[in-house]
Design an enzyme around this catalytic site. Sequence first.
Site, PDB file in Angstrom:
ATOM      1  N   ASP A  40      -1.277  -6.784  -5.326  1.00 12.77           N
ATOM      2  CA  ASP A  40      -2.573  -6.625  -4.866  1.00 12.77           C
ATOM      3  C   ASP A  40      -2.883  -7.657  -3.900  1.00 12.77           C
ATOM      4  O   ASP A  40      -2.586  -8.834  -4.272  1.00 12.77           O
ATOM      5  CB  ASP A  40      -3.563  -6.908  -6.268  1.00 12.77           C
ATOM      6  CG  ASP A  40      -5.080  -6.768  -5.797  1.00 12.77           C
ATOM      7  OD1 ASP A  40      -5.350  -6.855  -4.587  1.00 12.77           O
ATOM      8  OD2 ASP A  40      -6.153  -6.677  -6.523  1.00 12.77           O
ATOM      9  N   GLY A  64       0.748  -1.272   0.121  1.00  9.78           N
ATOM     10  CA  GLY A  64       0.326   0.052   0.120  1.00  9.78           C
ATOM     11  C   GLY A  64       0.789   1.372   0.075  1.00  9.78           C
ATOM     12  O   GLY A  64       0.661   2.324   0.833  1.00  9.78           O
ATOM     13  N   LYS A 115     -10.437  -4.388  11.587  1.00  6.38           N
ATOM     14  CA  LYS A 115      -8.994  -4.380  12.185  1.00  6.38           C
ATOM     15  C   LYS A 115      -9.515  -4.948  13.704  1.00  6.38           C
ATOM     16  O   LYS A 115      -8.227  -5.359  14.187  1.00  6.38           O
ATOM     17  CB  LYS A 115      -9.176  -2.637  12.615  1.00  6.38           C
ATOM     18  CG  LYS A 115      -8.924  -1.860  11.511  1.00  6.38           C
ATOM     19  CD  LYS A 115      -7.567  -2.190  10.604  1.00  6.38           C
ATOM     20  CE  LYS A 115      -7.386  -1.283   9.548  1.00  6.38           C
ATOM     21  NZ  LYS A 115      -5.883  -1.562   8.832  1.00  6.38           N
ATOM     22  N   TYR A 160     -15.662  -1.634   9.240  1.00  7.00           N
ATOM     23  CA  TYR A 160     -14.268  -1.227   9.111  1.00  7.00           C
ATOM     24  C   TYR A 160     -13.309  -1.812  10.567  1.00  7.00           C
ATOM     25  O   TYR A 160     -12.501  -2.493  10.641  1.00  7.00           O
ATOM     26  CB  TYR A 160     -13.856   0.058   8.961  1.00  7.00           C
ATOM     27  CG  TYR A 160     -12.503   0.635   9.269  1.00  7.00           C
ATOM     28  CD1 TYR A 160     -11.291   0.124   8.313  1.00  7.00           C
ATOM     29  CD2 TYR A 160     -12.134   1.442  10.411  1.00  7.00           C
ATOM     30  CE1 TYR A 160     -10.319   0.732   8.438  1.00  7.00           C
ATOM     31  CE2 TYR A 160     -10.995   1.976  10.286  1.00  7.00           C
ATOM     32  CZ  TYR A 160      -9.892   1.473   9.435  1.00  7.00           C
ATOM     33  OH  TYR A 160      -8.557   1.840   9.676  1.00  7.00           O
ATOM     34  N   SER A 188      -2.923  -1.382  12.062  1.00  6.52           N
ATOM     35  CA  SER A 188      -4.296  -1.295  12.278  1.00  6.52           C
ATOM     36  C   SER A 188      -4.821   0.171  12.555  1.00  6.52           C
ATOM     37  O   SER A 188      -4.547   0.957  11.530  1.00  6.52           O
ATOM     38  CB  SER A 188      -4.472  -2.121  13.740  1.00  6.52           C
ATOM     39  OG  SER A 188      -5.742  -2.141  14.077  1.00  6.52           O
ATOM     40  N   SER A 226       0.267   6.048  -1.460  1.00  7.43           N
ATOM     41  CA  SER A 226       0.012   7.292  -0.788  1.00  7.43           C
ATOM     42  C   SER A 226       0.056   7.236   0.620  1.00  7.43           C
ATOM     43  O   SER A 226       0.280   5.993   1.068  1.00  7.43           O
ATOM     44  CB  SER A 226      -1.364   7.864  -1.158  1.00  7.43           C
ATOM     45  OG  SER A 226      -2.367   7.103  -0.788  1.00  7.43           O
TER      46      SER A 226
END
Length: 288
Positions: free
Chosen positions: A62, A18, A158, A154, A140, A21
């Site tokens: 990915d 990831g 987490k 969400y 997390s 950004s």
Amino acid sequence: MSPAHTGCSVQKTVLITGCSSGIGRATATLFNDAGWTVYATARNPADIETLGEAGCELATLDVTDPDDIDRVVDRILDAEGAIDALVNNAGYGQFGPVEDVTTAAVHDQFDVNVYGPHRLIRAVLPAMRRERDGTIINVSSTAGRVTFPGGGIYSGSKFALEAMSDALRNEVREFGIDVVVVQPGPVSTKFASRVASEVDRENDGRIEPSGAYDYLYDLFEDTQLVGGDGPGSVSPERVAEDILNVASATKPPARVQPGTLARATVLARHLPDTLRDGLYDALGKFVR
């Protein structure tokens, strides 16, 4: 910053997911500046070209694609011989009332935020066990300890990542491998704008509005509540510093919270449920 890596004769290698950004990009930059061999990954390689220009190794990855993961991990092991640290950073936030979020959207959320890290962990652990060394860092959120109305999906992902990390930490300790959970609070990244799209009632089917929770949608229009540049937010670079520190430490902590607000937020899990529920009820009445 821990001095553990400074002056080491063997250059260490980190795999970061990831990196397009935010926290991922800042983390790749900081590790690179600290002298690590950095494999910066993202779904779209065009998003990380500047990291390559700065000296990072780039790879398309990915986290929902097992073939991608095997290809990248094999490439690193062939080139470097070991992976000293894995930073599971790739993720996104699916927000919205539990009733309104489709099951398909819940699956997508867990596929990236839970199954993705699990795939990476399984891929790197054999080599780390062989070396009897390594650090797995799972990014997390404070939402992995304290949930809130509209954040159940969400937070659920987490919470799952944190539970998996706690079990893993004790499973691999005997092999000299550390597992650390990083729990940011609000971070000044594009995360906030993505939250807005995830709770858009006119989105691509991830939300099926029941009509019962309009106040929550109105509340989420102020995305500073879950990210952005609100009071107490920290920069991606501040989170990256903690990630580098724990990757470099001889005995890192099980959890680290970047910033004062993050540390204060996780303490809320110790409040009685009735008190937390009362606070949420008061907030709901305020915005209605």
